[in-house]
Design an enzyme around this catalytic site. Structure first.
Site, PDB file in Angstrom:
ATOM      1  N   GLU A 147      18.739 -41.756  22.916  1.00  0.00           N
ATOM      2  CA  GLU A 147      20.027 -41.599  22.248  1.00  0.00           C
ATOM      3  C   GLU A 147      20.904 -42.829  22.502  1.00  0.00           C
ATOM      4  O   GLU A 147      20.662 -43.600  23.427  1.00  0.00           O
ATOM      5  CB  GLU A 147      20.767 -40.357  22.771  1.00  0.00           C
ATOM      6  N   ASP A 204      30.008 -38.413  24.904  1.00  0.00           N
ATOM      7  CA  ASP A 204      29.794 -39.857  24.710  1.00  0.00           C
ATOM      8  C   ASP A 204      31.038 -40.660  24.320  1.00  0.00           C
ATOM      9  O   ASP A 204      31.799 -40.239  23.440  1.00  0.00           O
ATOM     10  CB  ASP A 204      28.790 -40.098  23.577  1.00  0.00           C
TER      11      ASP A 204
END
Ligand SMILES: *[C@@H]1O[C@H](CO)[C@@H](O)[C@H](O)[C@H]1NC(C)=O
Ligand SMILES: *[C@@H]1O[C@H](CO)[C@@H](O)[C@H](O)[C@H]1NC(C)=O
Ligand SMILES: *[C@@H]1O[C@H](CO)[C@@H](O)[C@H](O)[C@H]1NC(C)=O
Ligand SMILES: *[C@@H]1O[C@H](CO)[C@@H](O)[C@H](O)[C@H]1NC(C)=O
Ligand SMILES: *[C@@H]1O[C@H](CO)[C@@H](O)[C@H](O)[C@H]1NC(C)=O
Ligand SMILES: *[C@@H]1O[C@H](CO)[C@@H](O)[C@H](O)[C@H]1NC(C)=O
Ligand SMILES: *[C@@H]1O[C@H](CO)[C@@H](O)[C@H](O)[C@H]1NC(C)=O
Length: 720
Positions: free
Chosen positions: A252, A42
């Site tokens: 998420e 990420d």
């Protein structure tokens, strides 16, 4: 005359990637961000400050798969050229090698008003006045694998996830963890059992109430928690949002930000953008958004943006729901031939094929009978077109209708088609999944005409079956959920703090947890997608989140390498000549309108035997943009048996037969990103072709494509 030495020199230039130098390994992205080595996932802590775009990212300093999660760091002045900096927050272990703290995803802000009190004197002005630093504060999830007691006395449970902060007084270069961490130790009492699934804080300054706002995820509950704070240390829960819309797997990396609608300063909507894994648009990781309003404490979704797959749009007519599972097709007014004659809709939960998902009620029409071997047709009664859209649920294998082979021995279609005046005017096949999704056909051009549907399955190969459910006629397309990107490789999208509302910029991780740790790259693994600018645009009476690559990417474009207008492109393939090395790295724009053909597109990274190719195009019948990577190169990372990860990706883009369609395609050494002209149908996909798969072609299937314009710019490397 060109001398021999010049030729050799040019060859070396052309194949520069064969010469060992920085960032030229096989598959190394040339205009996308990658770490020099090791594993990345990420994007984190995206913040613009003092002329620099900071990109922190989930990083394993120790290997090319996930582990020892730390925050890597890079900066850029243009979002195109990046400078690597030392690790910002490094995974912590005790003397026995037990990992005590991993630094999971989060965000960063610049605390210009010293609300945190982290500012320190950094010097004196000419007049003796003390000059203070401006703290940069990172807000992240502390993931604690090992139970222990911290030096500040806080007792940590094994697997606990809490929200923590760290600050930097040197513009993000070095970081100090706050002594009072974690700042949010546990989820609220009613979710106490979720203490291992509480993460990904996104923080921003909300000026109307002079508060910091945090959105964090209770991943398994599909709930976002919204907190506020005066000082980034003391957080108060204000509200929660969800579950809503796509709610599979885990939620998420949420974020929350405002945008103007159609550029109008008087109309602001707030956007929640989040990752879903697994359970994205294909399978595995995906990204969805939801539009609504935010008042400093609470996010309220727009009713028109709350997606219920089982809800039929108001004012629509159900043509067939296939609920009569004890009736034959004949009894329903349909007809069937071959293996389907005498049969009817089936109970979806008893069709023996993995698990069919997404059907409504009980019954579906399916061609999976005694396995994939069933062949034949199923035909609807004739009806009159009275509404602008036909919508239906569909799943199954990828075997499109092709007018050039239909009815011949080469016919291998498994398709659901609309026939008007004896012609197939729309057709849809599956995408190699058993999950039914909504598809829409614009039929405004045939209002008042007689039509019928036909399912044709003449194939007995693997996945040679189709499921169709809930055929409806309506005035607007049935949304399949607000997917942000319809490709397999766009996840954990995060947006920049510190930019104004007209420059909301997003970076996504260009990979998918379904196979991320197996992609064939070394010594790094994973890239970021090209940074994109976001906007809200009203399209077909609905406000949509649209995206385009940041304008600064154009600083890497070469002058035009190829440009052509073709009044009527003939059926078949037409090679175009793009000079090496840019056939592997280009921005290619095509515009076109429908002719007598059924598909138009571009073939990239093709080899001379056509055994390797990446196919990108528009399907006029199915009304979708598609990317096909079945034959794009090294597919070992998705070639699972018996069911490989799907290789055909589609984004619905309803059009009228007279529409001019634009596709902007960005090709790098191991990825392709496709945007329609408005930036609503976007597909991001990794590909791993051989170096010498270097041909570029146009194609038109089953007839001509009209008014084709093609324009190609090479894209220079941002690394060398
Ligand atoms: C890298 O791995 C080694 C051995 O597993 C471990 O001791 C070390 O702490 C790791 N480094 C980081 C930065 O996590
Ligand atoms: C920032 O806050 C700290 C702690 O309250 C204080 O010591 C410092 O003087 C402040 N700096 C400025 C510039 O306000
Ligand atoms: C800083 O303070 C000013 C003046 O009170 C205020 O207008 C502004 O919103 C604050 N900004 C931040 C990021 O704290
Ligand atoms: C934290 O903030 C809340 C709400 O503003 C306030 O009531 C409380 O006193 C604060 N706690 C501390 C320790 O500052
Ligand atoms: C924000 O909206 C929520 C829900 O509509 C409401 O309960 C709350 O009072 C509002 N807060 C403010 C500060 O307006
Ligand atoms: C469909 O099949 C399931 C599983 O066998 C069964 O529980 C259900 O009752 C069936 N539905 C109908 C309407 O027959
Ligand atoms: C084309 O692609 C195939 C399959 O990846 C490969 O085996 C072959 O060597 C490539 N080159 C040519 C010239 O066919």
């Amino acid at each position: 005359m060109v001398s021999l030495t010049t030729c050799v020199f040019l060859v070396l230039l052309g194949f520069g990637r064969l010469v060992h130098s920085y960032y030229t390994e096989e598959y190394r992205p040339q205009f996308h961000f990658t770490p020099e080595q090791n594993w990345m996932n990420d994007p984190n802590g995206l913040v613009y400050y003092n002329g620099q775009y900071h990109l922190f990212y989930q990083y394993n300093p120790n290997g090319t798969t996930w582990g020892f999660m730390s925050w890597g760091h890079a900066v850029s002045t243009d979002l195109v050229h990046w400078k690597h900096l030392p690790i910002a927050l490094e995974c912590e272990s005790d003397s026995n090698g037990n990992v005590l703290q991993m630094f999971f995803s989060g965000s960063a802000v610049v605390d210009v008003n010293n609300t945190s009190g982290f500012a320190v004197p950094v010097g004196k002005s000419r007049y003796g006045k003390v000059i203070y630093s401006t703290p940069m504060v990172a807000i992240y999830t502390s993931n604690y694998p090992t139970a222990h007691t911290q030096s500040n006395g806080v007792v940590i449970r094994a697997g606990q996830q809490s929200q923590s902060i760290a600050f930097s007084n040197d513009n993000g270069l070095t970081w100090t963890q706050y002594e009072g961490n974690p700042v949010i130790e546990s989820p609220p009492a009613q979710y106490a059992d979720q203490y291992q699934q509480f993460r990904d804080p996104f923080v921003f300054w909300y000026a109307p109430s002079s508060k910091w706002i945090m959105v964090a995820s209770l991943a398994m509950e599909h709930i976002l928690l919204i907190y506020s704070s005066d000082d980034l240390k003391n957080w108060t829960l204000q509200s929660q949002f969800g579950p809503e819309n796509a709610r599979f797997g885990q939620w998420e990396c949420p974020s929350l930000f405002p945008l103007y609608v159609d550029g109008n300063k008087n109309t602001v909507k707030w956007v929640i953008l989040m990752g879903i894994n697994p359970g994205g648009v294909i399978t595995g990781s995906g990204t969805q958004y939801i539009l609504g309003s935010f008042n400093g404490t609470t996010f309220v979704p727009d009713p028109s943006d709350v997606y219920d797959p089982s809800q039929i749009p108001a004012g629509s007519t159900v043509f067939q729901d296939f609920e009569s599972i004890s009736s034959s097709f004949e009894e329903l007014g349909w007809s069937a031939t071959g293996d389907f004659s005498g049969l009817g809709p089936q109970n979806a939960s008893t069709v023996q094929v993995w698990d069919i998902m997404g059907y409504l009620g009980t019954g579906v029409m399916t061609t999976y009978l005694f396995g994939d071997i069933a062949k034949g047709t199923i035909t609807s009664p004739t009806f009159t077109i009275t509404k602008q859209y036909i919508s239906f649920l569909i799943a199954g294998g990828y075997y499109p209708y092709n007018p050039a082979t239909a009815g011949t021995p080469d016919d291998n279609q498994v398709s659901f088609s609309l026939v008007i005046g004896g012609q197939v005017v729309h057709s849809q096949t599956g995408t190699d999944t058993e999950d039914l999704v909504w598809r829409n056909w614009n039929v405004a051009g045939w209002m008042g005409q007689e039509a019928y549907f036909i399912v044709t399955d003449v194939n007995t190969g693997p996945f040679a079956h189709l499921h169709v459910d809930e055929i409806i006629f309506s005035d607007s397309p049935k949304d399949e959920g607000n997917w942000f990107d319809f490709g397999p490789d766009y996840y954990a999208a995060a947006t920049y703090n510190g930019l104004d509302i007209n420059h909301r910029t997003v970076i996504g991780w260009m990979n998918n947890w379904a196979y991320a740790q197996n992609i064939p790259t070394s010594p790094w693994r994973s890239a970021m997608a090209v940074p994109r600018t976001l906007a809200l645009k009203t399209i077909h009476n609905k406000v949509r989140l649209v995206q385009q690559p940041v304008s600064s990417l154009s600083s890497l474009y070469t002058s035009k390498l190829y440009s052509k207008q073709i009044q009527s492109l003939r059926a078949g393939e037409t090679a175009i000549n793009v000079p090496a090395p840019y056939n592997a790295r280009m921005k290619l724009t095509v515009q076109f309108t429908r002719g007598s053909g059924t598909q138009f597109g571009v073939i990239l990274r093709a080899n001379t035997t056509d055994t390797q190719e990446t196919v990108i195009g528009y399907d006029f019948l199915g009304q979708n943009v598609f990317v096909d990577r079945f034959k794009s190169g090294d597919n070992s990372f998705v070639d699972w048996q018996p069911n490989p990860y799907p290789g055909h990706f589609i984004a619905t883009l309803p059009t009228k037969s007279t529409d001019c369609i634009t596709l902007n395609i960005f090709l790098d050494w191991s990825s392709v990103e496709v945007f329609d002209g408005q930036g609503q149908a976007v597909i991001t996909s990794q590909i791993f072709p051989l170096d010498d798969s270097a041909q570029v072609k146009l194609f038109s299937v089953g007839g001509t494509t009209n008014l084709v314009t093609v324009s190609v710019n090479g894209i220079k490397s941002s690394w060398t």
